[in-house]
Enzyme design. Structure first.
Site, PDB file in Angstrom:
ATOM      1  N   ASP A  52      31.248  56.176  14.250  1.00  0.00           N
ATOM      2  CA  ASP A  52      31.051  55.521  15.527  1.00  0.00           C
ATOM      3  C   ASP A  52      32.141  54.463  15.624  1.00  0.00           C
ATOM      4  O   ASP A  52      32.766  54.103  14.623  1.00  0.00           O
ATOM      5  CB  ASP A  52      29.658  54.886  15.566  1.00  0.00           C
ATOM      6  CG  ASP A  52      29.354  54.224  16.901  1.00  0.00           C
ATOM      7  OD1 ASP A  52      29.655  54.828  17.945  1.00  0.00           O
ATOM      8  OD2 ASP A  52      28.826  53.102  16.882  1.00  0.00           O
ATOM      9  N   ASP A  63      32.365  51.041  17.807  1.00  0.00           N
ATOM     10  CA  ASP A  63      32.083  49.606  17.892  1.00  0.00           C
ATOM     11  C   ASP A  63      31.121  49.156  16.791  1.00  0.00           C
ATOM     12  O   ASP A  63      29.980  49.598  16.733  1.00  0.00           O
ATOM     13  CB  ASP A  63      31.521  49.268  19.268  1.00  0.00           C
ATOM     14  CG  ASP A  63      32.469  49.677  20.376  1.00  0.00           C
ATOM     15  OD1 ASP A  63      33.690  49.525  20.180  1.00  0.00           O
ATOM     16  OD2 ASP A  63      32.002  50.149  21.423  1.00  0.00           O
ATOM     17  N   GLY A  84      30.201  57.461  22.780  1.00  0.00           N
ATOM     18  CA  GLY A  84      29.798  57.781  24.138  1.00  0.00           C
ATOM     19  C   GLY A  84      30.905  57.477  25.123  1.00  0.00           C
ATOM     20  O   GLY A  84      30.822  57.834  26.299  1.00  0.00           O
TER      21      GLY A  84
END
Length: 116
Positions: A9, A11, A44
Site C-alpha cells: 500500500d 500512504d 485506491g
C-alpha cells in the site's frame, strides 16, 4: 529467493507521514527488485497518482506493477502494458448520477491525467 512478489500500500506503508519514500526504503526495494522480487504498488488511487512513485523506484527498469483503482487496473511497469482492467459498467452511470444528486454527493471519475 524467499519472496517472489511484494505488494505495498502507499500512504503510511511505502511512504512516510510526509508521503515520501525514505532513502532506506527505496534502497531496500530496489535491491529486492534487482534480486527478482516483483514490486507491486497497490492503492485506491488512480494510475496517474501512483506513477511518480513507480518512477522514483525505477520499476520501469527493474520490473514491477501498478495496481490502481483498488485493483480495477493493473499495469506492468516495464512494458506499460495493461494486464487487467475493469471498467465501470456504462449502464450504471445514469443510476449512480441520479443517486448522487439525490444524496447531494459528487461522484468522481478519472482520465489518464487525473480527476475529471
Amino acid at each position: 529467493m524467499q519472496y517472489k512478489v511484494l505488494a505495498l500500500d502507499l500512504d503510511g506503508t511505502l511512504t512516510n507521514t510526509e508521503k515520501v519514500i525514505t532513502p532506506r526504503t527505496k534502497a531496500a526495494l530496489q535491491e529486492a527488485a534487482r534480486r527478482g522480487v516483483c514490486i507491486v504498488l497497490a492503492s485506491g488511487r488512480p494510475t496517474v497518482g501512483i506513477e511518480p512513485l513507480a518512477r522514483e523506484l525505477e520499476l520501469e527498469k527493474y520490473g514491477g506493477c501498478i495496481l490502481s483503482y483498488n485493483g480495477g487496473k493493473i499495469i506492468d511497469c516495464r512494458t506499460g502494458q495493461t494486464l487487467v482492467q475493469h471498467a465501470f459498467p456504462a449502464d450504471l452511470i445514469e443510476p449512480v448520477c441520479t443517486f448522487s444528486r439525490y444524496w447531494n454527493v459528487v461522484p468522481l471519475t478519472y482520465d489518464k491525467n487525473g480527476i475529471v
